[in-house]
Design a protein around this motif. Structure first.
Motif, PDB file in Angstrom:
ATOM      1  N   ASN A 112       0.811  -1.208   0.000  1.00 36.61           N
ATOM      2  CA  ASN A 112       0.000   0.000   0.000  1.00 36.61           C
ATOM      3  C   ASN A 112       0.849   1.264   0.000  1.00 36.61           C
ATOM      4  OD1 ASN A 112      -2.718   0.704  -0.109  1.00 36.61           O
ATOM      5  ND2 ASN A 112      -2.772   1.285   2.037  1.00 36.61           N
ATOM      6  N   ASP A 159      -6.846  -2.748   3.936  1.00 35.20           N
ATOM      7  CA  ASP A 159      -6.252  -1.413   3.859  1.00 35.20           C
ATOM      8  C   ASP A 159      -7.293  -0.391   3.440  1.00 35.20           C
ATOM      9  OD1 ASP A 159      -6.128  -1.206   0.795  1.00 35.20           O
ATOM     10  OD2 ASP A 159      -4.896  -2.983   1.144  1.00 35.20           O
ATOM     11  N   LYS A 172      -3.239   6.701   4.426  1.00 34.10           N
ATOM     12  CA  LYS A 172      -3.280   5.260   4.165  1.00 34.10           C
ATOM     13  C   LYS A 172      -3.132   4.494   5.472  1.00 34.10           C
ATOM     14  CE  LYS A 172      -0.910   5.701  -0.311  1.00 34.10           C
ATOM     15  NZ  LYS A 172       0.216   5.195  -1.132  1.00 34.10           N
ATOM     16  N   ALA A 214      -2.996   0.184   6.731  1.00 32.04           N
ATOM     17  CA  ALA A 214      -3.007  -1.203   6.267  1.00 32.04           C
ATOM     18  C   ALA A 214      -2.644  -2.134   7.417  1.00 32.04           C
ATOM     19  CB  ALA A 214      -2.026  -1.398   5.111  1.00 32.04           C
ATOM     20  N   ARG A 234     -12.096  -4.841  -3.632  1.00 29.61           N
ATOM     21  CA  ARG A 234     -11.741  -3.439  -3.401  1.00 29.61           C
ATOM     22  C   ARG A 234     -12.915  -2.556  -3.789  1.00 29.61           C
ATOM     23  NH1 ARG A 234      -9.489   0.850  -6.552  1.00 29.61           N
ATOM     24  NH2 ARG A 234      -9.600  -0.530  -8.379  1.00 29.61           N
TER      25      ARG A 234
END
Length: 754
Positions: free
Chosen positions: A197, A250, A265, A267, A748
């Motif tokens: 990620n 994530d 971000k 994860a 996703r």
């Protein structure tokens, strides 16, 4: 503050980034790079705008409108733009070939056809074609590179044989993340701290690059974290599950406007592992903020936190592997062999242009690491703080009526390291054996000059001054009862590089380069685990000669990139194991490393109206003939023997097919020759053929919501192989068995908002 709380705080802070409603587009090309200089015409009006260096165009419209987008390197596109919204548009190149790939390389930022040297790129789309829990498959598709995963999150990278001195971890390769060194001044790189990620693109320079990037005869890996235009104004969330308890989740949030961008971000990845005592747990939090006061200035702030834990199953001897390849090395469980690593990184950066031709890039950064490593033989506790900075200034000039450019810059890092080594009693730290404080200072001054003395002939010259100093203070020494302090200052090294590139025509270019590189011993090689300080070990130094040919065939349907090189290395560093099983290091005389690396990219079908919309292939072939030239140790003459850790022949093949309804299928094949595992060449790994398959399916988009499902199977034919072997291992413990057939599946969700 807990991770979830911090994510919420950053999310609400992002609200301050919101500006008044605007209409704009962001233009991206290959690998999600911004497209500068595209003409955007609002149809039915006289309004024509040009995209800036960020690929951004702000439009002045009061209702939904159609726009025409044109650029010399891309196909003309006509789309409809919604008013008061920001949209990302990915342009299709006029041709898809290696010649047209733009790379930064040796700080020139030009087409690959103008750059001498072996340079490869891996874009975000390429990364997503493989197992999305690891970099291994994507990086191993590049010729000349072997990315090993000896256990979950235990990585080792070999570029042209550089892993011969790396029993674990990444050494002799310089790694950058978001334009700052991720490799510490002591020469070690903990690339396993990064999640997939945290990476949206990779550029790899093979061979010595000291003229620009400092020490490391193996090469340079540059990682880019975020391309805001690829994420603009969206929230993405994904989840993956797989064999052996693998779980990954994530989230990515982005807020982008004309003046700023914020990306957050988070994860989490866990796995039980294929072998006993092989679990891993990694948690990542990253924030990237960009500010655009005007089209010629960008400020950036990056912040990264990584918390990594993984167990070490250890290597097996041939008998143990044949009995049960999933078992751990005896003692690993009892001694809790594992790594617990917490890491913080902060970066402040600025890019700007001034005058007509000046450009500058400056960054300052700091990091902190807490590292704990109980092992079978000992128990390590390390703390390290690093401060550093990097600056580059460039200018385009005219010299004797010829276009030219130059880059000058500097890089500095200072490390404050405190390391303690204890005995290990049932996985707990016991009596201290020794304690060291090490202050490391690394500085690089560099410059590069490029000129086009005649049409399509490019000459580049680079030079750097590299200095490194270790100040070692042994505070406690219960092993030898000899506390001491000394300074190990390595000789200042000047590293030159010369490259010449000639474009014979639009479809063929030839290149030659000669470069010198050096690689000093890392702190881990100087301060060894059994308590001694290796004062005699010397830096590696070598000269690399390289020829490259790049071109296109079959009306640009097939492109190729071939490199032939010879690298003469002096005072090469090799690892060995003493009678107690402790890994030590010594200089191994001269090496001769010769090889050929070839990459072929084919675009066979490209028709959006057919059931099979796209069919492409990628073939890479590596031939490495690496040997000790002059190496005698304790009466054993290894001269002429193959260098451990490197296969002579490696082949990687990919077939990528895109069907209607946005179904993509990727089939990959990897072959490796047997690999010599010791200096005497008496033990080899098995050659193996590995097949993997991955797929992804984009569910038709509904308004602002896009779903993707993906999955795959690795090691389809259940091959028994090791993806990472211990070299010159004591007790014949050479083998780190890789997982058998395994599966993964995930989904996703991307929600776009304006």
């Amino acid at each position: 503050m807990k991770h979830a709380q911090l994510v919420l705080v950053l999310f609400f802070l992002s609200i301050s980034f919101l500006t008044k409603a605007q209409t704009g587009i962001i233009l991206l090309g290959k690998n999600a790079e911004p497209v500068e200089g595209a003409l955007v015409n609002v149809l039915g009006t006289s309004q024509v705008k040009v995209s800036d260096q960020r690929g951004i165009v702000v439009l002045e419209i009061t209702e939904n409108s159609k726009v025409n987008i044109s650029h010399v390197g891309f196909k003309t596109t006509e789309i409809e733009i919604e008013v008061d919204s920001w949209q990302t548009i990915t342009l299709s190149p006029n041709t898809t070939n290696l010649q047209s790939v733009e790379v930064e390389g040796f700080l020139e930022n030009t087409d690959l056809s103008e750059q001498a040297g072996a340079i490869s790129t891996i874009g975000l789309r390429d990364l997503q074609r493989f197992d999305r829990s690891s970099l291994v498959q994507a990086v191993n598709s590049v010729p000349g590179i072997r990315f090993e995963e000896r256990a979950g999150a235990s990585y080792r990278i070999s570029i042209r044989g550089s892993s011969v001195r790396s029993p674990f971890g990444v050494r002799n390769v310089k790694v950058y993340w978001n334009d700052i060194p991720f490799t510490e001044p002591g020469g070690n790189t903990f690339i396993n701290l990064l999640d997939l990620n945290n990476i949206s693109g990779i550029e790899i320079i093979k061979g010595p690059a000291s003229s620009i990037y400092g020490a490391g005869t193996g090469g340079v890996i540059k990682l880019k974290s975020t391309v805001p235009g690829d994420l603009n104004n969206s929230i993405q969330a994904s989840a993956t599950v797989g064999s052996y308890g693998m779980q990954k989740a994530d989230v990515i949030f982005n807020q982008l406007s004309e003046k700023n961008s914020l990306t957050v971000k988070a994860a989490i990845q866990k796995a039980d592992g294929y072998r006993e005592h092989n679990a891993m747990d990694r948690r990542i939090l990253e924030m990237d903020a960009l500010f655009f006061p005007n089209s010629k200035q960008t400020f950036s702030v990056s912040w990264l936190y990584s918390n990594l834990f993984y167990e070490i199953p250890g290597a097996l001897n041939p008998l143990q592997r044949s009995e049960n390849r999933r078992q751990s090395r005896p003692g690993s469980i009892d001694r809790n062999a594992s790594v617990d690593n917490q890491y913080w990184l902060m970066k402040l950066g600025q890019e700007l242009e001034w005058g007509r031709a000046w450009k500058g890039k400056m960054s300052i950064f700091g990091s902190k690491m807490d590292f704990e490593n109980p092992f079978i033989l000992d128990y390590k506790q390390d703390e390290q703080d690093i401060l550093g900075g990097r600056m580059e200034v460039s200018r385009d000039v005219i010299l004797a009526d010829k276009p030219a450019s130059f880059v000058v810059g500097a890089e500095f890092q200072k490390s404050f390291f405190s390391g303690k080594n204890f005995g290990n009693v049932m996985g707990q730290a016991d009596t201290i054996n020794f304690e060291d404080d090490i202050n490391s200072r690394q500085s690089i001054l560099f410059g590069s000059f490029k000129i086009e003395p005649m049409k399509d002939l490019f000459v580049t010259a680079g030079l750097s001054r590299n200095a490194l100093n270790y100040d070692i203070n042994r505070i406690v020494d219960k092993v030898n009862n000899n506390p001491t302090q000394f300074n190990k200052e390595f000789e200042t090294v000047w590293s030159p590089r010369l490259g010449v590139s000639k474009k014979l025509n639009e479809d063929l270019s030839v290149h030659f380069s000669i470069s010198q590189g050096f690689s000093p011993p890392t702190t881990t090689e100087v301060r060894t685990n059994e308590g001694s300080i290796n004062r005699d070990i010397q830096p590696e130094k070598g000269t690399n000669y390289e020829w490259n040919v790049r071109g296109n065939l079959l009306n640009s349907r097939l492109s190729f990139d071939m490199a032939i090189f010879r690298f003469d290395l002096k005072e090469s560093i090799s690892s060995y194991t003493n009678g107690d099983g402790v890994v030590l290091f010594r200089n191994a005389g001269k090496n001769t490393q010769q090889g050929l690396e070839l990459q072929l990219l084919g675009e066979w079908i490209k028709d959006e109206k057919q059931p099979l919309k796209n069919l492409s292939t990628s073939l890479s072939y590596t031939f490495h003939a690496f040997e000790y030239k002059n190496y005698v140790n304790d009466g054993d003459d290894f001269s002429g023997n193959a260098l451990p850790g490197t296969a002579k022949n490696v082949v990687n093949l990919q077939v990528n097919a895109s069907f209607i309804y946005d179904l993509d299928v990727n089939l990959s094949y990897h072959y490796s020759d047997a690999i010599p595992l010791n200096d005497a060449n008496t033990v080899y790994s098995r050659p193996y053929n590995l097949w993997n398959m991955n797929y992804s399916y984009l569910i038709p988009k509904k308004k602002k919501t896009q779903w993707e499902v993906f999955g795959g199977v690795n090691n389809i034919f259940d091959v028994d192989y090791s993806l990472g072997n211990d070299l010159n291992a004591f007790g014949n413990r050479y083998f780190q068995p890789a997982p058998s057939r395994n599966y993964f599946i995930g989904a996703r969700l991307k929600f776009s908002y304006y």
